[in-house]
Design a protein around this motif. Structure first.
Motif, PDB file in Angstrom:
ATOM      1  N   VAL A 115      45.768  45.324  33.744  1.00 14.76           N
ATOM      2  CA  VAL A 115      45.790  44.050  34.462  1.00 14.76           C
ATOM      3  C   VAL A 115      45.835  44.304  35.955  1.00 14.76           C
ATOM      4  CG1 VAL A 115      47.056  41.909  34.851  1.00 14.76           C
ATOM      5  CG2 VAL A 115      46.922  42.856  32.546  1.00 14.76           C
ATOM      6  N   ASP A 116      44.934  43.645  36.672  1.00 11.68           N
ATOM      7  CA  ASP A 116      44.914  43.695  38.129  1.00 11.68           C
ATOM      8  C   ASP A 116      44.812  42.255  38.633  1.00 11.68           C
ATOM      9  OD1 ASP A 116      44.676  44.249  40.788  1.00 11.68           O
ATOM     10  OD2 ASP A 116      42.672  45.156  40.670  1.00 11.68           O
ATOM     11  N   GLY A 117      45.955  41.704  39.037  1.00 16.12           N
ATOM     12  CA  GLY A 117      45.980  40.314  39.491  1.00 16.12           C
ATOM     13  C   GLY A 117      45.644  39.354  38.369  1.00 16.12           C
ATOM     14  N   HIS A 118      44.586  38.580  38.557  1.00 16.98           N
ATOM     15  CA  HIS A 118      44.198  37.576  37.573  1.00 16.98           C
ATOM     16  C   HIS A 118      43.145  38.093  36.586  1.00 16.98           C
ATOM     17  CE1 HIS A 118      46.475  34.520  39.632  1.00 16.98           C
ATOM     18  NE2 HIS A 118      45.876  34.788  40.770  1.00 16.98           N
ATOM     19  N   THR A 119      42.841  39.386  36.641  1.00 12.32           N
ATOM     20  CA  THR A 119      41.811  39.949  35.764  1.00 12.32           C
ATOM     21  C   THR A 119      42.387  41.064  34.900  1.00 12.32           C
ATOM     22  OG1 THR A 119      40.041  39.423  37.315  1.00 12.32           O
ATOM     23  CG2 THR A 119      39.569  41.110  35.682  1.00 12.32           C
ATOM     24  N   ALA A 120      42.058  41.027  33.615  1.00 13.98           N
ATOM     25  CA  ALA A 120      42.443  42.076  32.677  1.00 13.98           C
ATOM     26  C   ALA A 120      41.182  42.811  32.227  1.00 13.98           C
ATOM     27  CB  ALA A 120      43.164  41.487  31.467  1.00 13.98           C
ATOM     28  N   THR A 121      41.197  44.124  32.317  1.00 15.19           N
ATOM     29  CA  THR A 121      40.105  44.943  31.808  1.00 15.19           C
ATOM     30  C   THR A 121      40.529  45.510  30.463  1.00 15.19           C
ATOM     31  OG1 THR A 121      39.393  45.546  34.036  1.00 15.19           O
ATOM     32  CG2 THR A 121      38.629  46.940  32.237  1.00 15.19           C
ATOM     33  N   VAL A 122      39.732  45.217  29.446  1.00 11.81           N
ATOM     34  CA  VAL A 122      40.058  45.620  28.074  1.00 11.81           C
ATOM     35  C   VAL A 122      39.070  46.701  27.644  1.00 11.81           C
ATOM     36  CG1 VAL A 122      40.460  44.843  25.714  1.00 11.81           C
ATOM     37  CG2 VAL A 122      40.794  43.249  27.623  1.00 11.81           C
ATOM     38  N   ASP A 123      39.579  47.888  27.369  1.00  7.24           N
ATOM     39  CA  ASP A 123      38.757  48.983  26.853  1.00  7.24           C
ATOM     40  C   ASP A 123      38.929  49.005  25.336  1.00  7.24           C
ATOM     41  OD1 ASP A 123      37.908  49.889  29.410  1.00  7.24           O
ATOM     42  OD2 ASP A 123      39.856  50.859  29.689  1.00  7.24           O
TER      43      ASP A 123
END
Length: 429
Positions: free
Chosen positions: A358-366
């Protein structure tokens, strides 16, 4: 405290009847305060929030009667509730009641419209963000109400009644749109709501208010016009099917594989979410009976989404979609623009083996090839059902605790999933 135990790995096959929408039923019930005649609502879901709001309304003097399914209906069909606010005996909504459910704050609109006064506690609700009531206050002030904040209560007075006016929201708010729309039905003159919410639940409320004698046009667009009337009367109205429940079960099928008919679902209520699901590889077909969702053994494709007000991707499906993306064949980005604290499910999904940053309002899902069951804890309504979805696909046993969140928004979830082959059961404390 109850928990839900899931042994994952089973595909879903069968029929899931879609309940009436909680997010429509609550404002519809509150609309009963606008008339001294009976408002009868059918297809009302059996949920904790519905029961809680019934209790809150009875505190104001609303009589209500509940009938179950009719003969020949499915066991999971909705209930019918008749509400009669013949005499409003108390215009105060106390903290101990409003703090348990944020939507109960919306009584402030009908109360001041009909009784010309209200005293409503500042609200509580899910811990997913601040969700301030500024827009409600500004809207009622524009309609001529005098408002003060006293000891944690919003005190509203309109001695001569509300007056029609232009109300422009700086940001789309579903709750404020509901509230000002209800208040304006009994105001003197025309009210124009600019930057109004376009959600289907707002449209459903407008249809019900129109059946009660209100003069409303423009619902479903960003500008709603209401010509105030002297009084409203009773009516019958069927609650529209729950688009969030529809999307949730569609994502569950997309994750586990299988073939399920979401009976009574309407595709026009969540076009964006269904198109997003198609991009993941799920096959979705609209039929006369509802929506069929199918996914064979093919992998899940990663898709980026950003939550937006309707008709965009719903914030109430963000957590469920993140669960689906945890097993996608690649990386996806999920951006939350509506509520600032709506990634609390991330750490619980990580307990199942999900890889999320999670970076701020964005989540990166691998995406990972396998999730593994573990004890997890629900933090809010939509986060809790995302854990159920993940548990259905995880290897081994998953136990979801604090499921009282689920009972606020999903009617007999474990029964519906069990009928489609899931190994899921409620464990009573």
């Amino acid at each position: 405290m109850d928990s839900i135990r899931i042994t994952g790995g089973n595909e879903l096959h069968g029929v899931i009847p879609i309940s009436g929408a909680k997010n429509a039923a609550l404002p519809l019930m509150i609309a009963a305060l606008l008339t001294d005649e009976t408002l009868t609502l059918s297809n009302v879901p059996r949920l904790r929030d519905v029961a809680q709001l019934s209790h809150i309304l009875s505190n104001h003097g609303v009589d209500y009667a509940v009938n179950g399914k009719r003969n020949g209906q499915h066991a999971l069909a909705g209930q019918t509730i008749s509400l009669t606010a013949r005499e409003i005996v108390d215009t105060t909504a106390p903290y101990e009641l409003v703090s348990k459910m944020r939507a109960s704050f919306w009584v402030i609109g009908p109360m001041v419209a009909r009784m010309h006064e209200a005293r409503v506690s500042l609200p509580g609700g899910c811990a997913i963000g601040t969700r301030p009531v500024d827009f409600f206050i500004e809207g009622l002030t524009a309609l001529g109400a005098e408002i003060e904040i006293e000891g944690g209560y919003v005190v509203v007075r309109a001695p001569g009644g509300l007056k029609g006016a232009r109300v422009e929201f700086p940001k789309v708010s579903v709750g404020a749109t509901h509230t000002i729309m209800m208040a304006a039905t009994l105001a003197d003159g025309e009210t124009e709501i600019v930057n109004a919410a376009r959600e289907p639940e707002v449209v459903d409320l407008a249809k019900c208010l129109r059946a009660m004698g209100a003069q409303i046009e423009g619902e479903g667009t960003s500008v709603i016009r209401i010509q105030g009337v002297k009084r409203l009367h009773g009516a019958h109205h069927a609650v529209l099917p729950d688009r969030i429940e529809t999307g949730t079960y569609a994502m569950a099928v997309a994750m586990t594989g299988g073939d399920v008919l979401l009976q009574g679902a309407r595709g026009d209520l969540l076009d964006t979410a269904l198109e997003t699901l198609r991009q993941t590889g799920a096959q979705i077909t609209e039929t006369a009976e509802g929506i069929k969702v199918y996914r064979n053994g093919n992998g899940i494709q990663p898709v980026d989404v950003t939550t937006e007000p309707f008709p965009g991707f719903p914030t109430d499906l963000q957590a469920q979609f993140m669960a689906l993306m945890t097993m996608a064949g690649g990386s996806s980005r999920i951006t939350e623009t509506i509520f600032e604290n709506r990634f609390m499910h991330v750490q619980e999904l990580a307990r199942l083996g999900a890889q999320i940053h999670v970076d701020g309002h964005t989540a990166t899902v691998d995406g990972v090839s396998t999730l593994r069951g573990a004890p997890v804890m629900a933090t809010d309504l939509r986060a809790s059902v995302s854990l159920v979805i993940a548990g259905l696909a995880a290897k081994g046993e998953t136990t979801v605790s604090r499921v009282y969140h689920l009972d606020r928004g999903f009617e007999r979830l474990e029964d519906k999933l069990t009928h489609c082959g899931a190994n899921i059961q409620r464990i009573s404390a």
